[in-house]
Design an enzyme around this catalytic site. Structure first.
Site: not given
Ligand code: GLN
Length: 498
Positions: A92, A167, A191
Site C-alpha cells: 500500500k 481505503s 481499510s
Molecule cells: N473508511 C474509514 C475511514 O474513512 C477507514 C479508513 C482506514 O481504515 N484507513 O476513515
C-alpha cells in the site's frame, strides 16, 4: 480478464493462481524461480491493471532484481530468508520506500521519495520478498472506496463498475485478480478488512501496537495499524509473521512475543471447532443490512456450529456509538497529523512566487494538494479540538471509546471470538456514495469498534450473496494479543467451506 469462480477471479497463468505457500514451496525446492514468479505477476499487472488501477507505481526492474537476488542465494545453497522468500508482494502506498515514490494517494506527495524505508518495508525486503509496486488508496487512508485517491479509483475485479473498497482497495484488487499473491494494507477503521470482504480475499487488522507504524504515513495514530492480506488464511499468517514484532523506532510498539499465527492457521485447517465459543454480535446482525449479506452470515454461523463451535449471542450496546466516536477521534488526529504537509517540508509547494508570505504559501499549497475528504476531516477535527468544544466532542468520544473497549472485554468473558458480517452490503457502484460522506461513513459500521478498542480482527470470504452475486466477508474478532485465534478459527472456517 478471466473471472474464475469463487474464491477469486485470479490470473490466467498457473503461477498467478497459486497461493503464496505453494509458490514459496516451489521456489525453495528450486522447482521454479522467484524470477519466473515475479515476472508472471508483472505480466498479469500489464494485462489487467489498465482496467483495475490497483497500482499507482509498478517497480518492474527492482522487483526482478530482488527476485534474482533470492534465486542466486538459493542456488548457492543458502537457506531461504523467510517462509515467503521469493514470493512477490503489493505494498500500500502509505509505507515509505526509498526506491519508489510514496504518495498516499495524494497530490500533496506526488513523486515524493522518502529518505528511509518503513520498518514494514524493511522487514519485507529482509524476508526476501520482492515488492511489485505501490498500491492505490484513498487519500491519506481516508475513505471506503479508493474514490478519494487523487489518481482515480480502483475497480473491483468481480465487477469493474463497482468499488473494491477502501481505503486499501488497491492491494485487495491486486490480490483478487492475481496481480499479486500477498499484500500489505493499513487498517484505521477497516481499510484492510473491508476491501478484503468486497473482493473475496482475506485481510487482517492485527492488535494495535504489534506491527510497527514507523514509516507508515500517519492518518490517525491511535487507530492506524498495518496488516497482511492474501487469498488464504495461511498465506495471510505467513505474511503476518514477517511484519509483526517489536520495533524500538515506534513508541507505541509493544514488546511482546508475536503469537504463532502460522501454527494457528495450520492447526485450524483440520476444521475442528469443538470447544470454541463464538459470540454473534447482536448489534451487527439486524435489519437494514443487505438481505444477501445477512443470509450468508447466518449460513456462516451455522457452518461454525456444524464444525463444533458453541455459538451464543452477545450484546455490545456501545457499538452503536462507534461510528460517531470514530468520526470525531479520527478527524481530530488527522487535523494534527496532516499539519506537517505545509508546502515547506514535504511534497507540493505552490504560490512561492515572491508575492506571497510563508503563511500564504502554506495555505495555497494545502488548498491545492489536499482533496475534499481530507479537507473536510481537517476542518472537522480542528473544530472539535478547539477551546470550548474539546470537552463536548473529543473528550466525550474518548469516553465512548472506553465503553466500547469494555463491551469487548465483557464479551470475551464468555466467548473466545466474536463474529459479524464485515460490511452491511456487498460492493457498491463507483460514484454511488462519493458525494454522500455519511453514507460512505456508514459503510464502516462493523469494522470501526475494533480499531477504537485496539483489538484484532480478520475478514475472510463467506461466499457470494444470492441477491447481488458478489462477495461477502465474515469478520472474526479476537482479544488484544490473541491474533492467533483469528487464524485458527479463520482457517477452520475456510477448511469447512471446502
Ligand atoms: N473508511 C474509514 C475511514 O474513512 C477507514 C479508513 C482506514 O481504515 N484507513 O476513515
Amino acid at each position: 480478464m478471466t473471472f474464475n469462480t469463487y474464491l477469486a477471479p485470479v490470473g490466467t497463468g498457473d503461477l498467478t493462481g497459486m497461493t503464496a505457500a505453494e509458490l514459496a514451496e516451489k521456489i525453495h525446492s528450486r522447482e521454479i524461480s522467484s524470477t519466473e514468479v515475479t515476472r508472471a505477476h508483472l505480466d498479469r499487472i500489464a494485462e489487467v491493471d489498465g482496467q483495475l488501477h490497483a497500482f499507482l507505481h509498478v517497480a518492474e526492474d527492482r522487483a526482478l532484481a530482488a527476485a534474482e537476488a533470492v534465486d542466486k542465494a538459493l542456488d548457492a545453497g543458502e537457506k531461504p530468508a523467510s517462509a515467503l522468500a521469493g514470493v512477490p508482494l503489493a505494498l500500500k502506498d502509505v509505507f515509505t520506500t526509498t526506491d519508489m515514490p510514496t504518495t498516499c494517494g495524494s497530490k500533496m506527495l506526488e513523486g515524493y521519495l522518502s529518505p528511509y524505508d518503513a520498518t514494514v518495508t524493511k522487514r519485507i525486503r529482509q524476508a526476501g520478498i520482492p515488492i511489485l509496486g505501490k498500491t492505490n488508496m484513498d487519500e491519506f487512508a481516508m475513505g471506503s472506496s479508493t474514490e478519494n485517491s487523487a489518481y482515480g479509483p480502483t475497480k473491483n475485479p468481480w465487477d469493474t463498475t463497482r468499488t473494491a473498497g477502501g481505503s486499501g482497495g488497491g492491494s485487495s484488487a491486486a490480490i483478487a485478480s492475481g496481480e499479486a499473491p500477498i499484500g500489505i494494507g493499513t487498517d484505521t477503521g477497516g481499510s484492510i478488512r473491508q476491501p478484503a470482504a468486497l473482493t473475496a480475499t482475506v485481510g487482517v487488522k492485527p492488535t494495535y501496537g504489534t506491527v510497527s507504524r514507523y514509516g507508515l504515513v500517519a492518518c490517525a495514530s491511535s487507530l492506524d495499524q498495518g496488516g497482511p492480506t492474501a487469498r488464504t488464511v495461511l498465506d495471510t499468517a505467513l505474511l503476518h509473521q514477517v511484519i509483526a514484532g517489536h520495533d524500538s523506532y515506534d513508541a507505541t510498539s509493544v514488546d511482546k512475543p508475536v503469537p504463532d499465527v502460522v501454527a494457528a492457521a495450520k492447526k485450524g485447517a483440520d476444521g475442528n471447532l469443538k470447544g470454541v465459543r463464538v459470540g454473534v454480535v447482536k448489534q451487527f446482525d439486524r435489519d437494514g443490512y443487505q438481505k444477501g449479506v445477512l443470509d450468508n452470515f447466518h449460513a456462516a454461523v451455522k457452518q461454525l456450529t456444524d464444525q463444533g463451535a458453541e455459538v451464543v449471542e452477545v450484546d455490545c450496546p456501545h457499538f452503536d456509538d462507534a461510528l460517531a466516536a470514530y468520526y470525531l477521534i479520527l478527524p481530530c488526529e488527522v487535523s494534527s497529523n496532516l499539519a506537517r504537509f505545509d508546502g515547506m517540508r514535504y511534497g507540493l509547494r505552490d504560490g512561492d512566487d515572491g508575492h506571497h508570505s510563508a503563511e500564504e504559501v502554506m495555505a495555497i499549497s494545502r488548498a491545492k494538494g489536499f482533496g475534499p475528504e481530507v479537507k473536510r476531516r481537517i476542518i472537522l477535527g480542528t473544530y472539535a479540538l478547539s477551546v470550548g468544544y474539546y470537552d463536548a466532542y473529543y473528550l466525550q468520544a474518548q469516553r465512548v471509546r472506553t465503553l466500547i473497549a469494555q463491551d469487548f472485554a465483557a464479551a470475551y468473558e464468555t466467548c473466545d471470538v466474536l463474529v459479524s458480517p464485515t460490511t452491511p452490503t456487498t460492493a457498491f457502484k463507483l460514484g454511488e456514495k462519493v458525494d454522500d460522506p455519511l453514507a460512505m461513513y456508514n459503510f464502516d459500521l462493523c469494522t470501526l469498534p475494533l480499531n477504537l478498542a485496539g483489538v484484532c480482527g480478520m475478514s475472510l470470504p463467506a461466499g457470494l450473496a444470492e441477491d447481488t452475486n458478489l462477495p461477502v466477508g465474515l469478520q472474526i474478532m479476537a482479544p488484544a494479543f490473541a491474533d492467533d485465534r483469528l487464524y485458527s478459527v479463520g482457517a477452520a472456517f475456510e477448511a469447512g467451506r471446502g
